[in-house]
Design a protein around this motif. Structure first.
Motif, short mmCIF file in Angstrom:
data_model
loop_
_atom_site.label_atom_id
_atom_site.label_comp_id
_atom_site.label_asym_id
_atom_site.label_seq_id
_atom_site.Cartn_x
_atom_site.Cartn_y
_atom_site.Cartn_z
N LYS A 39 2.22 20.35 0.37
CA LYS A 39 2.44 19.16 1.17
C LYS A 39 1.21 18.26 1.15
CE LYS A 39 4.47 17.99 5.59
NZ LYS A 39 3.67 16.78 5.53
N LEU A 40 1.46 16.98 0.93
CA LEU A 40 0.36 16.02 0.85
C LEU A 40 0.49 15.01 1.98
CD1 LEU A 40 0.60 15.22 -2.97
CD2 LEU A 40 -1.17 16.60 -1.86
N PRO A 41 -0.59 14.36 2.36
CA PRO A 41 -0.45 13.28 3.34
C PRO A 41 0.51 12.23 2.79
CG PRO A 41 -2.79 13.73 2.86
CD PRO A 41 -1.98 14.54 1.89
N GLY A 42 1.36 11.67 3.65
CA GLY A 42 2.30 10.64 3.19
C GLY A 42 1.57 9.35 2.89
N GLY B 22 0.78 -1.23 0.00
CA GLY B 22 0.00 0.00 0.00
C GLY B 22 0.81 1.28 0.00
N GLY B 23 2.12 1.19 -0.20
CA GLY B 23 2.94 2.40 -0.24
C GLY B 23 2.86 3.08 -1.59
N SER B 24 3.53 4.23 -1.68
CA SER B 24 3.57 5.00 -2.91
C SER B 24 4.55 4.34 -3.89
CB SER B 24 4.03 6.40 -2.50
OG SER B 24 4.40 7.14 -3.60
N LEU C 264 -5.14 9.80 -8.04
CA LEU C 264 -4.98 11.26 -8.15
C LEU C 264 -3.88 11.84 -7.26
CD1 LEU C 264 -8.72 12.27 -8.51
CD2 LEU C 264 -6.89 12.75 -10.16
N MET C 265 -3.89 11.49 -5.98
CA MET C 265 -2.93 12.13 -5.08
C MET C 265 -1.49 11.76 -5.45
SD MET C 265 -3.02 12.25 -1.00
CE MET C 265 -1.79 11.10 -0.47
N GLU C 266 -1.27 10.51 -5.82
CA GLU C 266 0.09 10.11 -6.20
C GLU C 266 0.51 10.81 -7.50
OE1 GLU C 266 2.04 8.59 -3.98
OE2 GLU C 266 0.20 8.74 -2.81
N SER C 267 -0.44 11.04 -8.38
CA SER C 267 -0.11 11.75 -9.63
C SER C 267 0.32 13.18 -9.30
CB SER C 267 -1.32 11.79 -10.55
OG SER C 267 -1.79 10.48 -10.77
N TYR C 268 -0.42 13.79 -8.41
CA TYR C 268 -0.10 15.16 -8.03
C TYR C 268 1.26 15.23 -7.34
CZ TYR C 268 -0.97 19.86 -6.18
OH TYR C 268 -0.89 21.18 -5.89
N ARG C 269 1.51 14.25 -6.47
CA ARG C 269 2.76 14.23 -5.72
C ARG C 269 3.98 14.24 -6.64
NH1 ARG C 269 3.09 12.17 -0.62
NH2 ARG C 269 1.37 10.74 -0.89
N TYR C 270 3.91 13.50 -7.75
CA TYR C 270 5.10 13.35 -8.59
C TYR C 270 5.14 14.28 -9.80
CZ TYR C 270 6.17 9.35 -5.68
OH TYR C 270 6.47 8.55 -4.61
N LEU C 271 4.25 15.27 -9.81
CA LEU C 271 4.23 16.17 -10.98
C LEU C 271 5.57 16.84 -11.23
CD1 LEU C 271 0.86 18.16 -11.04
CD2 LEU C 271 1.66 16.34 -12.55
#
Ligand code: SF4
Ligand code: SF4
Lengths: 193, 584
Positions: free
Chosen positions: B329-332, A48-50, A79-86
């Motif tokens: 910042k996003l939740p980890g 379940g990690g990124s 969505l959130m992982e996509s945003y994280r790595y933009l």
């Protein structure tokens, strides 16, 4: 063949089938006659990690990692992982993203909210963005778990590799009994591209 | 034929092509998939050993009777195998022996970042370092030739980005004539009494001098002369990043990183204006180049910590970096134990009992994560029990009761059992919980002597943990169902009270086990909206299937994802309002 290297990033949550999608991509490029390198981290990410997988193809590829800020396509499963790595994407790069939210632990526990309006934010930062309803299209194809193949279909339209190589790679990598569903899922995704 | 292979798959293929007969390992990320791939070849006897020292000893035994053998491990595993390794350097081999050690710069899944190249130098064993999957295959084959030609074990070092990255590889055939192993006696070489070993030390030193010279003409150590302004000495994955970031620079690409080909290095240095070493982790090449009097720039510009990327190399050389947007910042998203994991109930209980938890390496290290937050220490494989003994020796009788060691089945058999023998023998007073989930879970479900199956899928003896502990001399041994919270609470607190060693063994399998009939999920549970009052009790076990929906009910409500829930029933036991029930 030009010297240009195409850099693709696949991002999402461990367990979403990202590694398989990256394998199919790599296989396709090899069949089409390119040099290919692919890199990702196993281990912790299975629970379940990124997850980030890098796929690069071209005439000759050196590093298996996409240089920071040089991604041509960000291929997002969540969505959130996509945003994280933009930030790995180059300015003006393409984003193809699954319209899906998976809550991380802090959100599950109610300590932090899942960030709002991510799809819009991604579209603002990256105008060349395609939002895909992967889950529903996968259900239409016959299995909710084929969302990764729907996304592959959508990505395939943006790359100058003939369709036959994609189909050949899918046939090679996907288990026999899931093949028909995956081919349909791929076609549905491709019709969006 | 061409295929896309990971470094690990290519090493397995190389071993097959080299005629390897025996492959042995203890799983460890990023090395694990090598043995998971040697089983594709019938000709190789592949097995999981209980630890890396045993794996190496199996390889040595096969080599001494003439077979080519392969032993693989991760960097910290070499610490465990170091004892036989250093003497193996003296005995040399009969059939070629290759030890793969997979380092993990950036600590993607490790507890330290050690640089195994130092082991090659320390043990005086040649070490090769491939830069992509094709080289993984070729260097593996070359390693066996070097091993047999120079009568030495050979080490091959990979790093995570080599082990787990994939690239295009051209396959070859298995060598036609592989010598049949047979008993060969050569006591002067294979019995390392001081009298014999003294003589062998000279052999070892000569071998390194010879190899350093030979290295200057080995094709795997090559000069790529381009622009003469900058010359970079590099190896392994760093070579790829250098080519990416500095396409015009001249490069001395080293395929053998120990011993170094000093004459070739001198020649390269004389051809370029300014010399650099680009290497991950330690200044291993740099220090040796400086020691022969050649000025070189290295760690002044490249960190001793973490892995390199093309961007980090650009930065080191002062090249403009690509503009990178930043996002808020996003939740980890850290990893978490699986839904229905049998360890969750135990950690929940330990937290309730305010135990001081001496932890170990494996999935259960994730018990450290909130909301369970039930782990106080974690150092290395098997250390939990010894550390609990140490703590219990010095604490007051009242505090001593709090000390609990937790360890998984595979880790217990790896090196934990030694700690337990010591605890009993030296009258340690701590509670040891063996979390037996019947598989080596963290590295991806590898069989172990507790699972009843070998790596090659043959049924075999399964260790009886209670009997094993009894044989060691443990008097208080109890088995519990870790999914029953009342039972956990009762048994663990009773055993913590006891002023002597106790062992508690949990008996539920890992939810990811693939073997039929070992793990069967229960029926998924659901939260009844009208009964849930929003007390949040069920959130305390941190199951990924349970989500808090702040907008439902009066105070918010819990919701269970039916697709993720494995029906372990632990959350139901936490709900005082009977709101969690079988889904309709
Ligand atoms: S893999 Fe097995 S042991 Fe590890 S967290 Fe999941 S259920 Fe638990
Ligand atoms: S029963 Fe409860 S704790 Fe167990 S997997 Fe399902 S939601 Fe998680």
């Amino acid at each position: 063949m030009s010297d240009k290297i195409t850099n693709i990033l696949l991002v999402g949550v461990g367990g979403q089938g990202i590694l398989l999608a990256a394998e199919i991509l790599s296989e396709t490029f090899m069949l089409a006659g390119f040099d290919v390198k692919k890199s990702e981290i196993h281990g912790m990410s299975q629970r379940g990690g990124s997850v980030v997988s890098h796929v690069r193809y071209g005439k000759e590829v050196f590093s298996p990692m996409v240089p920071e800020g040089e991604g041509d396509i960000l291929f997002g499963f969540e969505l959130m992982e996509s945003y994280r790595y933009l930030s790995l994407l180059k300015p003006g790069g393409t984003v193809i993203v699954n319209d899906l939210c998976i809550a991380p632990p802090a959100v599950l526990l109610g300590q932090e909210p899942y960030p709002d309006g991510l799809a819009l934010k991604i579209q603002e930062l990256c105008p060349d963005c395609l939002l895909v309803d992967g889950q529903n299209l996968a259900i239409e194809a016959g299995n909710a778990r084929a969302a990764n193949t729907v996304l592959l279909g959508a990505v395939s339209k943006r790359l100058d590799v003939e369709e036959k190589y994609w189909l050949e790679a899918i046939e090679k990598m996907v288990p026999k009994k899931a093949l028909a569903v995956n081919l349909k899922a791929f076609a549905l995704g491709r019709s969006l591209g | 034929m061409k295929e896309i292979l990971s470094g690990n798959e290519a090493i397995a293929r190389g071993a097959y092509e080299a005629g390897v007969k025996v492959a042995c390992a203890y799983p460890g990320t990023p090395s694990t998939e090598i043995l998971e791939n040697t089983i594709r070849y019938q000709e190789i006897d592949s097995s999981w050993a209980t630890n890396e020292k045993v794996a190496l000893e199996v390889g040595i035994g096969a080599s001494f009777v003439g077979a080519r053998s392969l032993v693989t491990m991760k960097h910290v595993g070499v610490n465990v195998a170091a004892d036989p390794l250093f003497t193996l350097s003296y005995t040399g081999v009969n059939g070629g022996l290759l030890l793969i050690c997979a380092d993990d710069p950036e600590l993607h899944s490790s507890q330290n970042e050690q640089d195994s190249r130092n082991y090659a130098k320390f043990a005086k064993i040649p070490m090769l370092e491939p830069a992509d999957s094709q080289e993984c295959l070729e260097f593996t084959k070359l390693a066996y030739e070097i091993s047999e030609r120079h009568d030495t074990p050979v080490m091959l070092r990979t790093t995570t980005r080599i082990s787990h990255s994939k690239s295009v590889v051209t396959l070859g055939e298995r060598v036609a004539a592989v010598a049949e192993p047979k008993l060969a006696r050569n006591a002067a070489k294979f019995v390392m009494l001081p009298g014999n070993a003294r003589g062998r030390h000279y052999v070892v030193e000569d071998r390194i001098t010879t190899l350093s010279k030979e290295g200057c003409s080995m094709a795997i150590n090559r000069m790529e002369l381009r622009d003469k302004k900058i010359g970079v000495i590099t190896a392994g994955i760093s070579y790829q990043h250098v080519r990416e970031a500095l396409p015009e620079a001249s490069v001395l690409k080293l395929g053998m990183v120990f011993p170094l080909p000093f004459d070739l290095i001198r020649e390269f240095a004389s051809k370029v204006d300014k010399l650099y070493v680009v290497e991950e982790l330690d200044a291993f090449i740099e220090d040796q180049v400086k020691a022969i009097g050649i000025p070189v720039t290295g760690k002044e510009i490249i960190s001793l910590c973490g892995e390199l990327t093309p961007g980090r190399v650009r930065k080191a050389f002062g090249l403009p970096e690509n503009a990178q947007g930043t996002v808020e910042k996003l939740p980890g998203r850290p990893p978490n134990m699986c839904p229905g994991c049998p360890h969750r109930g135990v950690f929940y209980t330990l937290k309730q009992l305010n135990a001081y938890v001496s932890g170990d390496i494996g999935c259960y290290t994730l018990g450290f994560m909130p909301p369970l937050s039930a782990m106080d220490t974690c150092v290395c494989m098997g250390a939990s029990i010894g550390m609990a003994t140490g703590a219990s020796k010095v604490l007051s009788p009242e505090e001593r009761k709090k000390v609990v060691a937790v360890i998984g089945d595979s880790t217990f058999l790896h090196t934990g059992i030694n700690g337990l023998m010591d605890m009993v023998y030296n009258k340690g007073a701590a509670t040891v919980i063996i979390l037996d989930n019947r598989i080596t879970a963290m590295t991806g479900r590898q069989e172990n002597p507790g699972s009843g199956h070998t790596l090659m899928s043959e049924p075999t003896n399964a260790i009886d943990f209670p009997m094993l502990c009894q044989a060691i001399g443990v008097k208080n041994i109890r088995t519990i169902n870790p999914l029953d919270l009342d039972e956990c609470q009762r048994v663990i607190s009773e055993e913590m009270e006891r002023p002597e060693t106790s062992v508690i063994i949990t008996d539920k399998p890992c939810v990811l086990i693939k073997k039929e009939g070992v793990f069967t999920p229960g029926k998924p549970l659901a939260v009844a909206e009208d009964s849930c009052i929003g007390c949040r009790a069920c959130l305390k076990i941190g199951c990924p299937a349970i989500e808090w929906v702040p907008t439902s009910g009066k105070k918010g409500q819990a919701k269970i994802d039916p697709l993720l829930c494995n029906g372990c029933d632990v959350c139901r036991q936490l709900c005082k309002f009977s709101a969690i029930q079988e889904a309709k």
